[in-house]
Structure formats: C-alpha cells, structure tokens
Design an enzyme around this catalytic site. Sequence first.
Site, PDB file in Angstrom:
ATOM      1  N   SER A 300       0.939  -1.372   0.022  1.00  0.00           N
ATOM      2  CA  SER A 300       0.152   0.151  -0.298  1.00  0.00           C
ATOM      3  C   SER A 300       0.739   0.882  -0.088  1.00  0.00           C
ATOM      4  CB  SER A 300      -0.759  -0.412   1.439  1.00  0.00           C
ATOM      5  OG  SER A 300      -2.208   0.644   0.816  1.00  0.00           O
ATOM      6  N   LYS A 304       4.696   1.996  -2.201  1.00  0.00           N
ATOM      7  CA  LYS A 304       4.572   3.132  -2.720  1.00  0.00           C
ATOM      8  C   LYS A 304       5.658   3.585  -2.713  1.00  0.00           C
ATOM      9  CE  LYS A 304      -0.173   5.120  -2.104  1.00  0.00           C
ATOM     10  NZ  LYS A 304      -0.664   4.287  -2.560  1.00  0.00           N
ATOM     11  N   TRP A 391     -10.108   0.625  -5.584  1.00  0.00           N
ATOM     12  CA  TRP A 391      -9.539   1.697  -5.378  1.00  0.00           C
ATOM     13  C   TRP A 391      -8.365   1.781  -5.143  1.00  0.00           C
ATOM     14  CZ3 TRP A 391     -11.462   6.249  -3.897  1.00  0.00           C
ATOM     15  CH2 TRP A 391     -11.145   7.370  -3.130  1.00  0.00           C
ATOM     16  N   HIS A 441      -7.946  -5.264   0.064  1.00  0.00           N
ATOM     17  CA  HIS A 441      -6.738  -4.948   0.043  1.00  0.00           C
ATOM     18  C   HIS A 441      -5.888  -5.772   1.273  1.00  0.00           C
ATOM     19  CE1 HIS A 441      -3.935  -1.552   0.404  1.00  0.00           C
ATOM     20  NE2 HIS A 441      -4.282  -0.306   1.541  1.00  0.00           N
TER      21      HIS A 441
END
Length: 467
Positions: A300, A304, A391, A441
């Site tokens: 998540s 990144k 998302w 997620h």
Amino acid sequence: MLREHVADKQSRANPCWRQVGVALVAGACVLVTGGRGTPMMDAAAAPTDVADPNYDEAAVRAFTLPNILEGPDGVAAKSATAWEQTSRPYQFRQLQRFVYGQVLPPVPVTVVGEVERAEVILSGPGDATTAAVRLQTRLRLGDRKDAAETAVLCYLPAEAAAAQASVPIFLKLNFAGNQAETTDEGVWMTTSWMRDRKGVVAHRATEATRGLNARRFPVAEMLSRGYGMATAYCGDFFPDHADGRPDSVLPSLGRPAEGELPPDEPGAIAAWAWGLSRVLDWLNTRPEVDEDAVIVVGHSRLGKTALWAGACDPRFAMVVSNESGCGGAALSRRNYGETVGVITARFPHWFCPRFREYAGRELELPVDQHTLVAMTAPRPLYVASAEGDRWADPRGEFLSAVAAGPVWRLYGRVGLGTRAYPEVGRSVGEYVRYHVRAGRHDLLLEDWPHFADMAEDMLGLTPEPAR
Ligand code: GTR
C-alpha cells in the site's frame, strides 16, 4: 560502538529502452511507435472523489502516456547505454520534480549499544516450528544532535546463522511497529508516534498491538524457504500525519521543518524510502546477509515507498510492490479508484507539493507511474494486486507494468511479456511479474511464495530451506 558508513555501491541496476509511446484506452493497451506522447484531454471525463470513485471501466478516459524512453532533448533511448546515461537520469529527475521530491542524502549509520541476538523457536509453517536467530538493534541515523533513530528487527534461519552463511533478505517497512509484525514476545515495543488504530492509546502502541499485522510478515514460512526477514517502523522516519514533518528525519537532513515548502520538497514517501536505504546500510554490514540479495517489499503506501526506494537505491536487488495503487504502480491518467486529487488532499504530506497541482489535471503530468515502475529495470520487479482492492486500480497497476516493459527490453530482457490481464491467482511475467489475488486490500501469506519464486528464478538464488 560500531560505526558504519556505507557508501552507495555502484549500480547493479543499469536501467534502459526502445522508442515507443504507449496509448492505453479503456483497459486495452496499444503500442504506438515513436510518438512524443502528447496527452489527449477528454473534457467529458468526470472527476472522481473519495465518496464516489469511478469503478466503471467504460468511463475510463482515453489517454496517451509520456514516452519514458525520452531524454531532456526529446530523443528516445535506443540502447541500455543511452537509457543509463541520458534518459534514466532525466526521467528520475522528473519523478523527483513532480511526484516524490528531491532524493535525500545518505548519512552515517551507527548501532546504538549492542545488537541483541537471540535464538528463538517460531510457530509455523502450519503445525511445525522453525528455529530462528532474532537480531534487534537501534540505529542512529546521522551525526547531528537531532539525528533520528530507528529499531530494526531481523530474523534469520537458525541453521544458516550457525553456519555463518549469508542469506537473501526480504526487507519491509511496517505500519504499526515491529511488535505488530509478529507474536514473538521478545520483540521490542515501538515508542514512536502512531496513528490511532486498534491497540494504540494516545498515539502510542500498547501490548494489544503485538502480532496484529503478523499475517503480513510470514517469518516462519519464509525462513523455512531459506530467506531472512527484516522490518522497521515507517513512523521512525516520518510520523504518518499531515503535521509530521517537524518530527520526521527531514529537519535532521537539513530540510525545512515547516512553512512554505519548495515545490520539489520531499515528503513522507521520500523519508520512508530513505529509511529503507539506511536499514540496508546496516544489513550490508552483517555477515548473515547476502548483500546482493536484499529485496525491498512494501504494501500500500509502503508499496509506493518500496518502488521509490528501489528507484533511488540500486543496491536493492529486487522490488516488490503490493497493492501500491495511486502514487505507486497504478497509472495516474486512469480515472479509476483513487485519484491524484483525492490522495494529495487526504495525504498532503506523502508527496512533494508540486504533485498536488495535478489534481484533476493528470493528463498534463510530464510523468506517469510507469516511469516509476521502469526505474527498477533491469532488476526484477513484482507488482501484486487484489481483485477486491478497486481503490488501488489493479488493472491500472498491470497496465503500468506493461508500459514499463520497453526498458527491460533495452537490456534484452522480457518484462511482463504479455498484455493480457491474467486470471485471478495466476502469476505472469518474467523480469516483471504480476498477479491479482482474490480478496481485499492486504498482504497475505499466499502472496509471498510468488515473490520468493521470482527471486529464485531471476536472481538465481538457491536458498537452503531450513529443516
Ligand atoms: C489509503 C490510501 C491508499 C493506500 C492505503 C494504505 O487510504 O488512499 O493510497 O496508500 O491508504 O496505505 O493502506
């Protein structure tokens, strides 16, 4: 006191590409040879927001991606050498200018006191147990009075440690302190600031957080495959809130603590990525660590971060981005799920201030996230998504991996090697791999064997499975 200042090693990563612009239309990927990659505005594309994100593939606007092979003069690299000498440095600067902010300088890393070493028995895999060596240390990051500290937790397979053999390592930042990554009661409890969540009282972790995120860090399973597992808390480098900057590592690196920030001022993701490199500095001093096989993994927002850490630091042998989404692997030009406008409004501290200017103007961004993805080349890169994590735009993550492929090609390597979106649960690709897991997620046990398989295939590792 052991003092370790580890200078960056020269590139194992020698990034590079061929002249291709990539147009991606409603999930289909079309290669366009030789284009300058002029963005096509689509006034009809509705802006999305957090309350009403676009999850309709048919409503994804048409766009053209910037040509990542281009250097500052608009000439596209046609060889690995041209990529390394001209285009890669230029594209990397563009990512700093528009998304993540300037790269932070290395500092001397010092062990505070002694490294604690313990022999432990971990439960798992399954009903079995695994013998491990647990290392814990506090690292001081820099020479200044206000230098930050971080606590590092590292597990090694016991047999390899006893034989003084070096092992490949998965290194991952965590969200809630090292104690949340395992049920092992000997793991130090973090005292750093933490966002309110289960088991956190007045922004400090309590015993109730122990083991809460252990599902994301399957130590016994990976040790039994012959890997070591290391982790540190992201909040040691930048407390994850909009006003976290004064308490982050940034002031100790000479960056402004507050006030008007330059447009390319680094934020939390840059600070977290820098933290990963400092932990790597220390890992590389340890004889138990195979310094040619430290793999950075992140989930998540920390996915990144793993991508940016791999872009900034060629010593990471492989990068794993798990559900990194917007500002990670997912293409910003795709108006699906989270958008630049939403992410920079909710998390203004993650990116450099200039990124925010592209809220609703993603088509004008001089880079897109395939530029970030390409920074790992020619090293192996794993991009993982989850079907229920709309998302994060799983398809946008996949298309970004497709679009980064030409850089691996400059090295004679195959990246994903396919433009067909794979069925759920199937891992595809060569030097770039991708899977979309069923479910929501998260980072789960079932994701990890894919990462280990890739490390073995592409780094040529033959880790000794623990008995
Ligand atoms: C969400 C954010 C995502 C992702 C996620 C996480 O709120 O919108 O970009 O980073 O948090 O880090 O868990």
